[in-house]
Design a protein around this motif. Structure first.
Motif, PDB file in Angstrom:
ATOM      1  N   GLY A  11       0.800  -1.250  -0.003  1.00  0.00           N
ATOM      2  CA  GLY A  11      -0.027  -0.013   0.043  1.00  0.00           C
ATOM      3  C   GLY A  11       0.905   1.265  -0.070  1.00  0.00           C
ATOM      4  O   GLY A  11       1.826   1.190   0.027  1.00  0.00           O
ATOM      5  N   ARG A  12       0.162   2.390  -0.250  1.00  0.00           N
ATOM      6  CA  ARG A  12       0.770   3.804  -0.137  1.00  0.00           C
ATOM      7  C   ARG A  12       1.909   3.669   1.110  1.00  0.00           C
ATOM      8  O   ARG A  12       3.023   4.138   1.209  1.00  0.00           O
ATOM      9  CB  ARG A  12      -0.066   4.852  -0.133  1.00  0.00           C
ATOM     10  CG  ARG A  12      -0.606   5.203  -1.546  1.00  0.00           C
ATOM     11  CD  ARG A  12      -1.589   6.434  -1.447  1.00  0.00           C
ATOM     12  NE  ARG A  12      -2.738   5.903  -0.945  1.00  0.00           N
ATOM     13  CZ  ARG A  12      -3.647   5.236  -1.571  1.00  0.00           C
ATOM     14  NH1 ARG A  12      -3.447   5.142  -2.726  1.00  0.00           N
ATOM     15  NH2 ARG A  12      -4.853   4.869  -1.121  1.00  0.00           N
ATOM     16  N   MET A  13       1.412   3.581   2.519  1.00  0.00           N
ATOM     17  CA  MET A  13       2.007   3.618   3.621  1.00  0.00           C
ATOM     18  C   MET A  13       2.964   2.402   3.877  1.00  0.00           C
ATOM     19  O   MET A  13       4.079   2.610   4.236  1.00  0.00           O
ATOM     20  CB  MET A  13       1.054   3.888   4.612  1.00  0.00           C
ATOM     21  CG  MET A  13       0.602   5.168   4.933  1.00  0.00           C
ATOM     22  SD  MET A  13       1.872   6.450   4.952  1.00  0.00           S
ATOM     23  CE  MET A  13       2.824   5.820   6.425  1.00  0.00           C
ATOM     24  N   GLY A  14       2.419   1.352   3.385  1.00  0.00           N
ATOM     25  CA  GLY A  14       3.420   0.197   3.476  1.00  0.00           C
ATOM     26  C   GLY A  14       4.775   0.427   2.952  1.00  0.00           C
ATOM     27  O   GLY A  14       5.684  -0.083   3.386  1.00  0.00           O
ATOM     28  N   ARG A  15       4.674   0.850   1.474  1.00  0.00           N
ATOM     29  CA  ARG A  15       5.780   1.236   0.739  1.00  0.00           C
ATOM     30  C   ARG A  15       6.848   2.083   1.430  1.00  0.00           C
ATOM     31  O   ARG A  15       7.951   1.806   1.594  1.00  0.00           O
ATOM     32  CB  ARG A  15       5.546   1.583  -0.473  1.00  0.00           C
ATOM     33  CG  ARG A  15       4.937   0.402  -1.606  1.00  0.00           C
ATOM     34  CD  ARG A  15       4.252   1.125  -2.757  1.00  0.00           C
ATOM     35  NE  ARG A  15       3.726  -0.013  -3.531  1.00  0.00           N
ATOM     36  CZ  ARG A  15       4.317  -0.854  -4.558  1.00  0.00           C
ATOM     37  NH1 ARG A  15       5.593  -0.668  -4.660  1.00  0.00           N
ATOM     38  NH2 ARG A  15       3.752  -1.935  -4.913  1.00  0.00           N
ATOM     39  N   GLU A  16       6.231   3.124   1.989  1.00  0.00           N
ATOM     40  CA  GLU A  16       7.189   3.989   2.798  1.00  0.00           C
ATOM     41  C   GLU A  16       7.597   3.669   3.912  1.00  0.00           C
ATOM     42  O   GLU A  16       8.891   4.017   4.240  1.00  0.00           O
ATOM     43  CB  GLU A  16       6.008   5.223   3.215  1.00  0.00           C
ATOM     44  CG  GLU A  16       5.678   6.159   2.491  1.00  0.00           C
ATOM     45  CD  GLU A  16       6.602   7.237   1.590  1.00  0.00           C
ATOM     46  OE1 GLU A  16       6.126   7.424   0.364  1.00  0.00           O
ATOM     47  OE2 GLU A  16       7.784   7.265   2.116  1.00  0.00           O
ATOM     48  N   VAL A  17       7.077   2.842   4.726  1.00  0.00           N
ATOM     49  CA  VAL A  17       7.464   2.148   5.890  1.00  0.00           C
ATOM     50  C   VAL A  17       8.632   1.450   5.266  1.00  0.00           C
ATOM     51  O   VAL A  17       9.790   1.458   6.048  1.00  0.00           O
ATOM     52  CB  VAL A  17       6.624   1.115   6.600  1.00  0.00           C
ATOM     53  CG1 VAL A  17       7.050   0.618   8.006  1.00  0.00           C
ATOM     54  CG2 VAL A  17       5.429   2.319   7.242  1.00  0.00           C
ATOM     55  N   LEU A  18       8.559   0.352   4.334  1.00  0.00           N
ATOM     56  CA  LEU A  18       9.729  -0.212   4.036  1.00  0.00           C
ATOM     57  C   LEU A  18      10.740   0.567   3.397  1.00  0.00           C
ATOM     58  O   LEU A  18      11.942   0.135   3.867  1.00  0.00           O
ATOM     59  CB  LEU A  18       9.234  -1.312   2.930  1.00  0.00           C
ATOM     60  CG  LEU A  18       8.365  -2.621   3.311  1.00  0.00           C
ATOM     61  CD1 LEU A  18       7.796  -3.144   2.144  1.00  0.00           C
ATOM     62  CD2 LEU A  18       8.823  -3.361   4.381  1.00  0.00           C
ATOM     63  N   ALA A  19      10.756   1.696   2.857  1.00  0.00           N
ATOM     64  CA  ALA A  19      11.829   2.509   2.390  1.00  0.00           C
ATOM     65  C   ALA A  19      12.436   3.129   3.415  1.00  0.00           C
ATOM     66  O   ALA A  19      13.547   3.168   3.641  1.00  0.00           O
ATOM     67  CB  ALA A  19      11.229   3.596   1.322  1.00  0.00           C
ATOM     68  N   ALA A  20      11.522   3.517   4.567  1.00  0.00           N
ATOM     69  CA  ALA A  20      12.088   4.188   5.684  1.00  0.00           C
ATOM     70  C   ALA A  20      13.006   3.349   6.613  1.00  0.00           C
ATOM     71  O   ALA A  20      14.078   3.661   7.041  1.00  0.00           O
ATOM     72  CB  ALA A  20      11.023   4.779   6.326  1.00  0.00           C
ATOM     73  N   ALA A  21      12.316   2.183   6.515  1.00  0.00           N
ATOM     74  CA  ALA A  21      13.279   1.065   7.409  1.00  0.00           C
ATOM     75  C   ALA A  21      14.402   0.684   6.765  1.00  0.00           C
ATOM     76  O   ALA A  21      15.602   0.503   7.540  1.00  0.00           O
ATOM     77  CB  ALA A  21      12.469  -0.013   7.651  1.00  0.00           C
ATOM     78  N   ASP A  67       1.727  -1.490  11.198  1.00  0.00           N
ATOM     79  CA  ASP A  67       0.503  -1.871  10.219  1.00  0.00           C
ATOM     80  C   ASP A  67      -0.306  -0.509   9.815  1.00  0.00           C
ATOM     81  O   ASP A  67      -0.468   0.442  10.454  1.00  0.00           O
ATOM     82  CB  ASP A  67      -0.657  -2.611  11.190  1.00  0.00           C
ATOM     83  CG  ASP A  67      -2.227  -2.702  10.506  1.00  0.00           C
ATOM     84  OD1 ASP A  67      -2.486  -3.579   9.725  1.00  0.00           O
ATOM     85  OD2 ASP A  67      -2.912  -1.777  10.763  1.00  0.00           O
ATOM     86  N   PHE A  68      -0.527  -0.407   8.577  1.00  0.00           N
ATOM     87  CA  PHE A  68      -1.357   0.452   7.589  1.00  0.00           C
ATOM     88  C   PHE A  68      -2.009  -0.140   6.930  1.00  0.00           C
ATOM     89  O   PHE A  68      -1.631  -0.547   5.666  1.00  0.00           O
ATOM     90  CB  PHE A  68      -0.404   1.611   7.146  1.00  0.00           C
ATOM     91  CG  PHE A  68       0.469   2.458   7.892  1.00  0.00           C
ATOM     92  CD1 PHE A  68      -0.205   3.720   8.301  1.00  0.00           C
ATOM     93  CD2 PHE A  68       1.574   2.238   8.365  1.00  0.00           C
ATOM     94  CE1 PHE A  68       0.490   4.693   9.079  1.00  0.00           C
ATOM     95  CE2 PHE A  68       2.464   3.109   9.117  1.00  0.00           C
ATOM     96  CZ  PHE A  68       1.855   4.380   9.648  1.00  0.00           C
ATOM     97  N   THR A  69      -3.123  -0.725   7.112  1.00  0.00           N
ATOM     98  CA  THR A  69      -4.105  -1.363   6.350  1.00  0.00           C
ATOM     99  C   THR A  69      -5.705  -0.974   6.228  1.00  0.00           C
ATOM    100  O   THR A  69      -5.654   0.185   5.854  1.00  0.00           O
ATOM    101  CB  THR A  69      -4.067  -2.992   6.792  1.00  0.00           C
ATOM    102  OG1 THR A  69      -4.524  -3.210   7.988  1.00  0.00           O
ATOM    103  CG2 THR A  69      -2.736  -3.351   6.522  1.00  0.00           C
ATOM    104  N   GLY A  70      -6.535  -1.624   6.907  1.00  0.00           N
ATOM    105  CA  GLY A  70      -7.916  -1.159   7.072  1.00  0.00           C
ATOM    106  C   GLY A  70      -8.370  -1.739   8.163  1.00  0.00           C
ATOM    107  O   GLY A  70      -7.642  -2.626   8.949  1.00  0.00           O
ATOM    108  N   PRO A  71      -9.249  -1.155   8.960  1.00  0.00           N
ATOM    109  CA  PRO A  71      -9.937  -1.557  10.073  1.00  0.00           C
ATOM    110  C   PRO A  71     -10.061  -2.947  10.583  1.00  0.00           C
ATOM    111  O   PRO A  71      -9.626  -3.422  11.464  1.00  0.00           O
ATOM    112  CB  PRO A  71     -11.079  -0.621  10.449  1.00  0.00           C
ATOM    113  CG  PRO A  71     -11.240   0.295   9.395  1.00  0.00           C
ATOM    114  CD  PRO A  71     -10.311  -0.387   8.302  1.00  0.00           C
TER     115      PRO A  71
END
Ligand SMILES: NC(=O)C1=CN([C@@H]2O[C@H](COP(=O)(O)OP(=O)(O)OC[C@H]3O[C@@H](n4cnc5c(N)ncnc54)[C@H](OP(=O)(O)O)[C@@H]3O)[C@@H](O)[C@H]2O)C=CC1
Ligand SMILES: O=C(O)C1=N[C@H](C(=O)O)C[C@H](O)C1
Length: 255
Positions: A11-21, A67-71
């Protein structure tokens, strides 16, 4: 070294988290999952199927899941974390009261940190809004949030947090009015709430306090999503050392 797992990895945020990590020396990604299959690694991490999440959690025992997904999925992931004692950081928004209760139930067994916004600027906005609300007790308050055209929930999680903050100071404001149309004069006990969706805007929140002959506007604009990913990883590093419980992003900032 903090070992994390990432959900919603494509997802948009998941990719950002992997890049930041990948940019952090003290953070290692044990595994990452996504519901829809992804052929290519993201930031060097192979993306596994969500179906394997529980087995992967058992095998790797990371310190924290980010986690950045859906509820609905976030609640399921929190339950798996509670069973294994793995910490859970979630930035997912759009939970109803029952969903929040489920997350809090998980926090009885493991450390859970939920934040509707991992930007430090928004944390500062929250404090400024509470102060301005107290200083202008008669002001009419209107909140406007603006996001990209693929956002699912409205109003945003951050908007709801700001509304809770405002209502915590102004107990006379008891009605959230979502947009106006036709004959719709304003009453003194309402907060106007406006959600706009356009293009690829990462996230903007404005709180407008209008009085007699003056108006105060407090605004935060996210330049890009890296601020949210950095905040979430700061939270993950902080949470890795915590006992079971329910934690807040302010505790990370103030530590
Ligand atoms: N707290 C904060 O600072 C921020 C919070 N957010 C919040 O994060 C969440 C995600 O945002 P964003 O990354 O833009 O959204 P995206 O739609 O880009 O990504 C969502 C990801 O979650 C997965 N997903 C969705 N539903 C399920 C499900 N039922 N089961 C398993 N996986 C699921 C999607 O999988 P698939 O690829 O298969 O669709 C996708 O990988 C939203 O709630 C948003 O409001 C966003 C930015 C900052
Ligand atoms: O979906 C988004 O993009 C964002 N969601 C969060 C929210 O709902 O408040 C945080 C940020 O504004 C971006």
């Amino acid at each position: 070294m903090v070992r994390i797992a990432v959900t919603g990895a494509a997802g948009r945020m998941g990719r950002e988290v992997l890049a930041a990590a990948a940019d952090r020396e003290n953070c290692e990604v044990d595994f990452a999952v996504n519901r829809t299959s992804v052929d290519e690694p993201i930031s060097g991490v192979v993306i596994e199927s969500t179906d394997n999440f529980e087995a992967l959690l058992d095998d790797y025992q990371p310190d924290v899941v980010v986690d950045f997904t859906g509820p609905e999925s976030a609640i399921e992931y929190s339950e798996a974390c509670a069973e294994t004692g793995v910490g859970f950081v979630t930035g997912t928004t759009g939970f109803d009261d029952e969903g929040i209760a489920e997350l809090k139930f998980a926090s009885e067994s493991t450390a859970v940190l939920k934040a509707s916004n991992f930007s430090r600027g928004v944390a500062a906005l929250r404090l400024a809004v509470q102060e301005a609300t107290a200083a202008l007790p008669d002001a009419d308050i209107e909140l406007t949030e603006t996001h990209h055209n693929a956002k699912r929930d409205a109003p945003s999680g951050t908007a709801k947090t700001l509304l809770d903050d405002i209502e915590g100071v102004r107990e006379d404001l008891s009605e959230r009015v979502h947009g106006r149309e036709g004959e719709a004069p304003r009453s003194t006990d309402e907060i106007g709430v406006h959600a706009r969706r356009a293009g690829d805007i990462a996230g903007e929140h404005e709180v407008l306090l209008g009085g007699s002959n003056e108006a105060l506007s407090l605004t935060h604009r996210a330049g890009d999503r890296s601020i949210f990913a950095d905040g979430a990883l700061d939270a993950a590093e902080w949470l890795a050392e915590r006992e079971a419980g329910w934690y807040d992003f302010f505790e990370v900032i103030e530590d």
